[in-house]
Write an enzyme that holds these catalytic residues in place. Structure first.
Site, PDB file in Angstrom:
ATOM      1  N   SER A 126      43.850 -11.399  15.387  1.00  5.83           N
ATOM      2  CA  SER A 126      43.424 -10.079  14.916  1.00  5.83           C
ATOM      3  C   SER A 126      41.910  -9.912  14.883  1.00  5.83           C
ATOM      4  O   SER A 126      41.403  -8.790  15.005  1.00  5.83           O
ATOM      5  CB  SER A 126      43.996  -9.813  13.519  1.00  5.83           C
ATOM      6  OG  SER A 126      43.546 -10.794  12.599  1.00  5.83           O
TER       7      SER A 126
ATOM      8  N   ASP B  95      39.496 -10.351   2.270  1.00  3.69           N
ATOM      9  CA  ASP B  95      40.515 -11.402   2.167  1.00  3.69           C
ATOM     10  C   ASP B  95      40.036 -12.753   2.695  1.00  3.69           C
ATOM     11  O   ASP B  95      40.847 -13.637   2.934  1.00  3.69           O
ATOM     12  CB  ASP B  95      41.779 -10.979   2.919  1.00  3.69           C
ATOM     13  CG  ASP B  95      41.523 -10.707   4.400  1.00  3.69           C
ATOM     14  OD1 ASP B  95      40.370 -10.878   4.855  1.00  3.69           O
ATOM     15  OD2 ASP B  95      42.480 -10.325   5.106  1.00  3.69           O
TER      16      ASP B  95
ATOM     17  N   HIS C 170      39.482 -11.288   7.472  1.00  2.00           N
ATOM     18  CA  HIS C 170      39.255 -10.137   8.352  1.00  2.00           C
ATOM     19  C   HIS C 170      37.908  -9.491   8.023  1.00  2.00           C
ATOM     20  O   HIS C 170      37.778  -8.835   6.982  1.00  2.00           O
ATOM     21  CB  HIS C 170      40.383  -9.114   8.201  1.00  2.00           C
ATOM     22  CG  HIS C 170      41.709  -9.652   8.626  1.00  2.00           C
ATOM     23  ND1 HIS C 170      42.591 -10.242   7.747  1.00  2.00           N
ATOM     24  CD2 HIS C 170      42.290  -9.709   9.857  1.00  2.00           C
ATOM     25  CE1 HIS C 170      43.676 -10.623   8.408  1.00  2.00           C
ATOM     26  NE2 HIS C 170      43.511 -10.326   9.685  1.00  2.00           N
TER      27      HIS C 170
END
Length: 211
Positions: A15, A185, A188
């Protein structure tokens, strides 16, 4: 800068690389890949490089293996930029232990994938460390993440790859900041966090605005 005119630069990972490249931020994403592309293109428009983002959110090395032939080898890169491993570690700390990838499997799988890409395409490699935006190196997830980063450093030597020390880049910043300055977090990144990653990549690539 190590890129030469007309070359094809392919990024692949999870991601952090994806960053919306398949939807709202197509085709390059809104993260470090887009920033690296923009800065290199602005400084060196004469090189006319081709940039490709093949990150997919949630991927581990097991997922990369499933799509490697198409998304890595099939893209025929001159340079293949790989950053993977965050999910391989993280899954073991989020109640999805069966999806976590043990470090030995991580190393053997990543070595096999890199060998296949270099053999098939003759590409050069750029390897970015998995990271955790956490200053306490004894914290369990950070300690585990560092073991996977050590694998990437070894493979960078083994393959004569460009190594991007992303964890070190965050560690330097964390000497003056907190994790939430860079990500909610610890994984990210926000825009400054992606800028920090882009800066680490550009430094490793020998990029200068006028060189």
């Amino acid at each position: 800068m190590i890129f030469e005119a007309g070359q094809r630069i392919v990024f692949i990972g999870d991601s952090i690389t994806d960053c919306g490249r398949r939807d709202v931020a197509a085709p390059y994403g809104s993260g470090y890949v887009s920033l690296v592309r923009a800065l290199v293109t602005a400084a060196h428009p004469q090189t006319r490089l081709t940039w490709v983002n093949r990150g997919i959110s949630g991927d581990t090395v097991r997922d990369l293996r499933k799509r490697w032939e198409t998304d890595a080898i099939g893209e025929r890169p001159d340079w293949l930029c790989v950053m993977i491993g965050i999910n391989d570690v993280w899954r073991g700390f989020t109640g999805r232990e069966d999806e976590a990838v043990p470090v030995d499997e991580y190393e053997s799988t990543l070595r096999d994938l890199l060998t296949g890409a270099v053999t098939a395409t003759g590409c050069r490699l750029v390897l970015g460390d998995p990271y955790l935006i956490e200053p306490d190196r004894t914290e369990p997830q950070r300690a585990m993440s560092d073991r996977y980063g050590a694998v990437v450093r070894r493979l960078a030597v083994e393959f004569d790859a460009v190594h991007v020390p992303t964890q070190e880049a965050f560690d330097r910043a964390l000497a003056h900041t907190t994790p939430t300055d860079w990500a909610d977090d610890r994984v990210h990144p926000n825009l400054p966090g992606h800028a920090l990653l882009a800066q680490a990549y550009l430094t490793a690539l020998g990029w200068q605005p006028d060189a």
